[in-house]
Design a protein around this motif. Sequence first.
Motif, PDB file in Angstrom:
ATOM      1  N   UNK A 196       0.832  -1.196   0.000  1.00  0.00           N
ATOM      2  CA  UNK A 196       0.000   0.000   0.000  1.00  0.00           C
ATOM      3  C   UNK A 196       0.873   1.255   0.000  1.00  0.00           C
ATOM      4  N   UNK A 197       0.266   2.371  -0.315  1.00  0.00           N
ATOM      5  CA  UNK A 197       0.974   3.661  -0.319  1.00  0.00           C
ATOM      6  C   UNK A 197       2.285   3.574  -1.081  1.00  0.00           C
ATOM      7  N   UNK A 198       2.200   3.014  -2.264  1.00  0.00           N
ATOM      8  CA  UNK A 198       3.416   2.785  -3.055  1.00  0.00           C
ATOM      9  C   UNK A 198       4.078   4.086  -3.467  1.00  0.00           C
ATOM     10  N   UNK A 199       5.395   4.030  -3.535  1.00  0.00           N
ATOM     11  CA  UNK A 199       6.221   5.179  -3.898  1.00  0.00           C
ATOM     12  C   UNK A 199       7.069   4.826  -5.116  1.00  0.00           C
ATOM     13  N   UNK A 200       7.513   5.821  -5.858  1.00  0.00           N
ATOM     14  CA  UNK A 200       8.378   5.522  -7.013  1.00  0.00           C
ATOM     15  C   UNK A 200       9.612   4.706  -6.636  1.00  0.00           C
ATOM     16  N   UNK A 201      10.132   4.917  -5.447  1.00  0.00           N
ATOM     17  CA  UNK A 201      11.321   4.164  -5.023  1.00  0.00           C
ATOM     18  C   UNK A 201      11.025   2.695  -4.738  1.00  0.00           C
ATOM     19  N   UNK A 202       9.769   2.294  -4.767  1.00  0.00           N
ATOM     20  CA  UNK A 202       9.419   0.877  -4.647  1.00  0.00           C
ATOM     21  C   UNK A 202       9.513   0.151  -5.988  1.00  0.00           C
ATOM     22  N   UNK A 203       9.758   0.892  -7.055  1.00  0.00           N
ATOM     23  CA  UNK A 203       9.879   0.294  -8.379  1.00  0.00           C
ATOM     24  C   UNK A 203      11.044  -0.687  -8.426  1.00  0.00           C
ATOM     25  N   UNK A 204      10.757  -1.919  -8.812  1.00  0.00           N
ATOM     26  CA  UNK A 204      11.779  -2.968  -8.831  1.00  0.00           C
ATOM     27  C   UNK A 204      11.152  -4.255  -9.358  1.00  0.00           C
ATOM     28  N   UNK A 205      12.009  -5.224  -9.602  1.00  0.00           N
ATOM     29  CA  UNK A 205      11.543  -6.591  -9.806  1.00  0.00           C
ATOM     30  C   UNK A 205      11.488  -7.241  -8.426  1.00  0.00           C
ATOM     31  N   UNK A 206      10.348  -7.818  -8.107  1.00  0.00           N
ATOM     32  CA  UNK A 206      10.139  -8.434  -6.804  1.00  0.00           C
ATOM     33  C   UNK A 206      10.225  -9.957  -6.939  1.00  0.00           C
ATOM     34  N   UNK A 207      11.008 -10.558  -6.044  1.00  0.00           N
ATOM     35  CA  UNK A 207      11.231 -11.988  -6.049  1.00  0.00           C
ATOM     36  C   UNK A 207      10.756 -12.606  -4.737  1.00  0.00           C
ATOM     37  N   UNK A 208      10.113 -13.755  -4.823  1.00  0.00           N
ATOM     38  CA  UNK A 208       9.860 -14.498  -3.600  1.00  0.00           C
ATOM     39  C   UNK A 208      10.911 -15.593  -3.477  1.00  0.00           C
ATOM     40  N   UNK A 209      11.135 -16.020  -2.249  1.00  0.00           N
ATOM     41  CA  UNK A 209      12.169 -17.000  -1.982  1.00  0.00           C
ATOM     42  C   UNK A 209      11.763 -17.872  -0.808  1.00  0.00           C
ATOM     43  N   UNK A 210      12.258 -19.102  -0.825  1.00  0.00           N
ATOM     44  CA  UNK A 210      11.991 -20.063   0.243  1.00  0.00           C
ATOM     45  C   UNK A 210      13.310 -20.535   0.819  1.00  0.00           C
ATOM     46  N   UNK A 211      13.371 -20.587   2.153  1.00  0.00           N
ATOM     47  CA  UNK A 211      14.615 -21.030   2.764  1.00  0.00           C
ATOM     48  C   UNK A 211      14.452 -21.332   4.230  1.00  0.00           C
ATOM     49  N   UNK A 212      15.596 -21.570   4.857  1.00  0.00           N
ATOM     50  CA  UNK A 212      15.619 -21.838   6.285  1.00  0.00           C
ATOM     51  C   UNK A 212      16.388 -20.713   6.963  1.00  0.00           C
ATOM     52  N   UNK A 213      15.700 -20.003   7.809  1.00  0.00           N
ATOM     53  CA  UNK A 213      16.360 -18.894   8.486  1.00  0.00           C
ATOM     54  C   UNK A 213      15.770 -18.734   9.874  1.00  0.00           C
ATOM     55  N   UNK A 214      16.389 -17.897  10.637  1.00  0.00           N
ATOM     56  CA  UNK A 214      15.934 -17.627  11.994  1.00  0.00           C
ATOM     57  C   UNK A 214      15.585 -16.154  12.119  1.00  0.00           C
ATOM     58  N   UNK A 215      15.251 -15.758  13.325  1.00  0.00           N
ATOM     59  CA  UNK A 215      14.959 -14.343  13.541  1.00  0.00           C
ATOM     60  C   UNK A 215      16.230 -13.501  13.546  1.00  0.00           C
ATOM     61  N   UNK A 216      17.373 -14.158  13.320  1.00  0.00           N
ATOM     62  CA  UNK A 216      18.647 -13.426  13.267  1.00  0.00           C
ATOM     63  C   UNK A 216      19.121 -13.181  11.838  1.00  0.00           C
ATOM     64  N   UNK A 217      18.695 -14.016  10.898  1.00  0.00           N
ATOM     65  CA  UNK A 217      19.271 -13.931   9.562  1.00  0.00           C
ATOM     66  C   UNK A 217      18.231 -13.986   8.442  1.00  0.00           C
ATOM     67  N   UNK A 218      17.001 -13.707   8.716  1.00  0.00           N
ATOM     68  CA  UNK A 218      15.928 -13.775   7.728  1.00  0.00           C
ATOM     69  C   UNK A 218      16.166 -12.834   6.545  1.00  0.00           C
ATOM     70  N   UNK A 219      16.967 -11.783   6.742  1.00  0.00           N
ATOM     71  CA  UNK A 219      17.186 -10.764   5.716  1.00  0.00           C
ATOM     72  C   UNK A 219      18.320 -11.131   4.760  1.00  0.00           C
ATOM     73  N   UNK A 220      19.028 -12.194   5.042  1.00  0.00           N
ATOM     74  CA  UNK A 220      20.182 -12.577   4.236  1.00  0.00           C
ATOM     75  C   UNK A 220      19.743 -13.471   3.081  1.00  0.00           C
ATOM     76  N   UNK A 221      19.997 -13.039   1.860  1.00  0.00           N
ATOM     77  CA  UNK A 221      19.553 -13.796   0.696  1.00  0.00           C
ATOM     78  C   UNK A 221      20.187 -15.178   0.646  1.00  0.00           C
ATOM     79  N   UNK A 222      21.374 -15.330   1.219  1.00  0.00           N
ATOM     80  CA  UNK A 222      22.059 -16.639   1.174  1.00  0.00           C
ATOM     81  C   UNK A 222      21.344 -17.687   2.012  1.00  0.00           C
ATOM     82  N   UNK A 223      20.406 -17.291   2.847  1.00  0.00           N
ATOM     83  CA  UNK A 223      19.649 -18.239   3.653  1.00  0.00           C
ATOM     84  C   UNK A 223      18.495 -18.859   2.863  1.00  0.00           C
ATOM     85  N   UNK A 224      18.262 -18.384   1.666  1.00  0.00           N
ATOM     86  CA  UNK A 224      17.131 -18.848   0.870  1.00  0.00           C
ATOM     87  C   UNK A 224      17.623 -19.769  -0.242  1.00  0.00           C
TER      88      UNK A 224
END
Length: 125
Positions: free
Chosen positions: A84-112
């Motif tokens: 919601x409330x999209x901004x021009x800076x949200x323009x991108x290709x959006x990817x979904x990913x599946x992996x194993x991560x914790x509440x410490x490393x969920x943001x790391x792409x290498x965990x997916x």
Amino acid sequence: QVQLVESGGGLVQTGGSLRLSCSASGLTFNIYTMGWFRQAPGKEREFVAAISRSGGSTWYTDSVKGRFTISRDNAKNTVYLQMNSLKPEDTAVYYCAAGFSSDKDYYQSRRYNYWGQGTQVTVSS
């Protein structure tokens, strides 16, 4: 064969909304953390949001907090990103990913382990 298929992208004006979906097959969906990442032209891929296996925990990058909501339906093997409330800076290709991560490393792409092909989101000013 694992497949993640995103849909729901498109062109929207500033302030508008989009709902992305990612349908998964070939994996036991409810054992994976699911994440959304995005990549704008000329920039590195960045973390957007993630959700735990049960859906009980969600995490967001600061720039989308309060605007984006991640959710999942384990019965449908699908993860969603309500934007919601999209901004021009949200323009991108959006990817979904599946992996194993914790509440410490969920943001790391290498965990997916698995990634979709991406869906384009364009926000016009």
